[in-house]
Scaffold this active site. Structure first.
Site, PDB file in Angstrom:
ATOM      1  N   ASN A   1       0.845  -1.266  -0.132  1.00 21.68           N
ATOM      2  CA  ASN A   1       0.013  -0.109   0.063  1.00 21.68           C
ATOM      3  C   ASN A   1       1.054   1.017   0.103  1.00 21.68           C
ATOM      4  OD1 ASN A   1      -1.885   1.973   0.488  1.00 21.68           O
ATOM      5  ND2 ASN A   1      -2.230   1.423   2.680  1.00 21.68           N
ATOM      6  N   TRP A   2       0.962   1.896  -1.160  1.00 22.12           N
ATOM      7  CA  TRP A   2       1.969   3.109  -1.375  1.00 22.12           C
ATOM      8  C   TRP A   2       1.458   4.256  -0.696  1.00 22.12           C
ATOM      9  CZ3 TRP A   2       4.749   3.184  -6.649  1.00 22.12           C
ATOM     10  CH2 TRP A   2       5.663   2.164  -6.947  1.00 22.12           C
ATOM     11  N   LYS A   3       0.136   4.218  -0.191  1.00 21.46           N
ATOM     12  CA  LYS A   3      -0.569   5.577   0.413  1.00 21.46           C
ATOM     13  C   LYS A   3      -0.222   6.705  -0.627  1.00 21.46           C
ATOM     14  CE  LYS A   3      -0.213   3.285   4.719  1.00 21.46           C
ATOM     15  NZ  LYS A   3       0.178   3.496   6.264  1.00 21.46           N
TER      16      LYS A   3
ATOM     17  N   HIS B   1      -9.085   1.345   5.395  1.00 20.86           N
ATOM     18  CA  HIS B   1      -7.917   1.456   5.866  1.00 20.86           C
ATOM     19  C   HIS B   1      -8.100   2.541   7.233  1.00 20.86           C
ATOM     20  CE1 HIS B   1      -3.830   2.872   6.586  1.00 20.86           C
ATOM     21  NE2 HIS B   1      -3.517   1.573   5.965  1.00 20.86           N
TER      22      HIS B   1
ATOM     23  N   GLU C   1      -6.461   4.883   7.864  1.00 21.94           N
ATOM     24  CA  GLU C   1      -6.208   6.206   7.571  1.00 21.94           C
ATOM     25  C   GLU C   1      -7.347   6.794   6.748  1.00 21.94           C
ATOM     26  OE1 GLU C   1      -2.556   5.579   5.650  1.00 21.94           O
ATOM     27  OE2 GLU C   1      -1.625   5.313   7.576  1.00 21.94           O
TER      28      GLU C   1
ATOM     29  N   GLU D   1      -5.067  -4.545  10.834  1.00 23.86           N
ATOM     30  CA  GLU D   1      -3.933  -3.687  11.095  1.00 23.86           C
ATOM     31  C   GLU D   1      -4.282  -2.805  12.218  1.00 23.86           C
ATOM     32  OE1 GLU D   1      -2.210  -2.709   6.978  1.00 23.86           O
ATOM     33  OE2 GLU D   1      -3.877  -1.130   7.279  1.00 23.86           O
TER      34      GLU D   1
ATOM     35  N   GLY E   1       3.059   2.239  10.724  1.00 18.01           N
ATOM     36  CA  GLY E   1       4.033   3.214  10.316  1.00 18.01           C
ATOM     37  C   GLY E   1       4.819   4.002  11.728  1.00 18.01           C
TER      38      GLY E   1
ATOM     39  N   SER F   1       3.798  -1.946  10.289  1.00 19.79           N
ATOM     40  CA  SER F   1       5.264  -2.112  10.336  1.00 19.79           C
ATOM     41  C   SER F   1       5.885  -3.479  10.021  1.00 19.79           C
ATOM     42  CB  SER F   1       5.597  -1.735  11.879  1.00 19.79           C
ATOM     43  OG  SER F   1       5.275  -0.273  12.115  1.00 19.79           O
TER      44      SER F   1
ATOM     45  N   GLY G   1       2.934  -1.271   4.110  1.00 24.27           N
ATOM     46  CA  GLY G   1       3.012   0.209   3.667  1.00 24.27           C
ATOM     47  C   GLY G   1       4.566   0.800   3.349  1.00 24.27           C
ATOM     48  N   GLY G   2       4.993   1.327   4.421  1.00 26.02           N
ATOM     49  CA  GLY G   2       6.411   2.173   4.084  1.00 26.02           C
ATOM     50  C   GLY G   2       7.327   0.922   3.481  1.00 26.02           C
TER      51      GLY G   2
HETATM   52  P1  PGA Z   1       3.224   0.331   7.534  1.00 25.02           P
HETATM   53  O1  PGA Z   1       1.770   0.535   6.825  1.00 25.02           O
HETATM   54  O2  PGA Z   1       3.708  -0.888   6.932  1.00 25.02           O
HETATM   55  O3  PGA Z   1       3.819   1.525   6.884  1.00 25.02           O
HETATM   56  O4  PGA Z   1       3.082   0.408   9.023  1.00 25.02           O
HETATM   57  C1  PGA Z   1       0.877  -0.355   6.871  1.00 25.02           C
HETATM   58  C2  PGA Z   1      -0.538   0.013   6.124  1.00 25.02           C
HETATM   59  O5  PGA Z   1      -0.889   1.199   6.621  1.00 25.02           O
HETATM   60  O6  PGA Z   1      -1.224  -0.698   5.494  1.00 25.02           O
END
Ligand code: PGA
Length: 253
Positions: free
Chosen positions: A12-14, A100, A102, A170, A176, A215, A236-237
């Site tokens: 997930n590149w956001k 998600h 966010e 999640e 993050g 993470s 994510g990251g």
């Molecule tokens: P993260 O994000 O791996 O950067 O913690 C995961 C996500 O929000 O899907």
């Protein structure tokens, strides 16, 4: 049971990535996957929408699927700035992430909204990756399973199958932050999710993929992916570069 489920490693590149670096990293990833031969998992990237068209060219012939990060519940209409599941399908997506944390936090999306979006994803013939997870405060208060149970009940529409639905656990406090739950905590939540899905979707629940997200990185992927009822990761990251993402994908080879 878990052995029959083909894992999914999803990135997930956001709101990250511009065309030149995105093309470079995805070419690298496709190259490494090609060199490795068969992968034992499905690999998915969910980039920002403007990158779907250029990346579609790069992933052609590779085993990398593309997905959206969100969609509107309607198929089309007067919804400035929004994108429908049908449009994502048209752009070459196979999956759409919905719910998600966010989106839930930044855009005030309720589980009811998430359910409507997941329904739209199914209507468009795509797979919905439906996210659930507790906040740090909820975990401290011992409400983790209660919160997740309610999110599952309210966010998953009727008609979920192993083919059209993936559930991602999640924990909000792990996203993050570099923090992750213990493997025992992940095992407990995933077993709970599987049981809830079985109660509602019966035999369809067996093959539904349950992802862990929050993470995930190369250094913890092996132990997280080995947990019972964990059928992949939502990353994510660490999905933004081939150097970080490939070692996570490799855990499933
Ligand atoms: P993260 O994000 O791996 O950067 O913690 C995961 C996500 O929000 O899907």
């Amino acid at each position: 049971m878990a052995a029959k489920v083909r894992p999914l490693i999803a990135g997930n590149w956001k709101m990250n990535g511009l065309k030149s670096s995105a093309l470079r990293e995805v070419k690298k990833l496709a190259g490494r996957m090609h060199k490795a031969g068969r992968t034992g998992c499905d690999v998915l990237l969910c980039p920002p929408v403007p990158l779907l068209a250029p990346l579609r060219v790069v992933v052609k012939g590779s085993r990398i699927a593309l997905g959206g990060q969100d969609c509107h519940a309607a198929a089309n209409g007067a919804h400035t700035g929004d994108i429908s599941a049908e449009m994502l399908a048209d752009a070459g997506c196979g999956y759409v992430i919905v719910g998600h944390s966010e989106r839930r936090a930044d855009h005030g999306e309720s589980s009811r909204d998430v359910r409507a979006k997941a329904k739209a994803v199914h209507r468009a013939g795509l797979r919905a990756i439906i996210c659930v997870g507790e906040t740090g405060a909820e975990r401290k208060r011992g409400q983790t399973l209660g919160v997740i149970g309610k999110q599952l009940t309210d966010s998953l529409p009727k008609g979920c199958t192993a083919e059209n639905t993936v559930v991602a656990y999640e924990p909000v406090w792990a996203i993050g932050t570099g923090l992750t739950p213990t493997v025992d905590d992940v095992a407990q939540v995933h077993a709970f999710i599987r049981a809830r899905l079985q109660r509602r979707f019966r035999e369809h629940a067996q093959g539904m993929r349950l992802l862990y997200g929050g993470s995930v990185k190369a250094s913890n992927a092996v132990e997280l992916m080995a947990v019972a009822n964990v059928n992949g990761a939502l990353v994510g990251g660490a999905s933004l570069t081939a150097g970080d993402f490939w070692p996570i994908v490799k855990t499933c080879i």
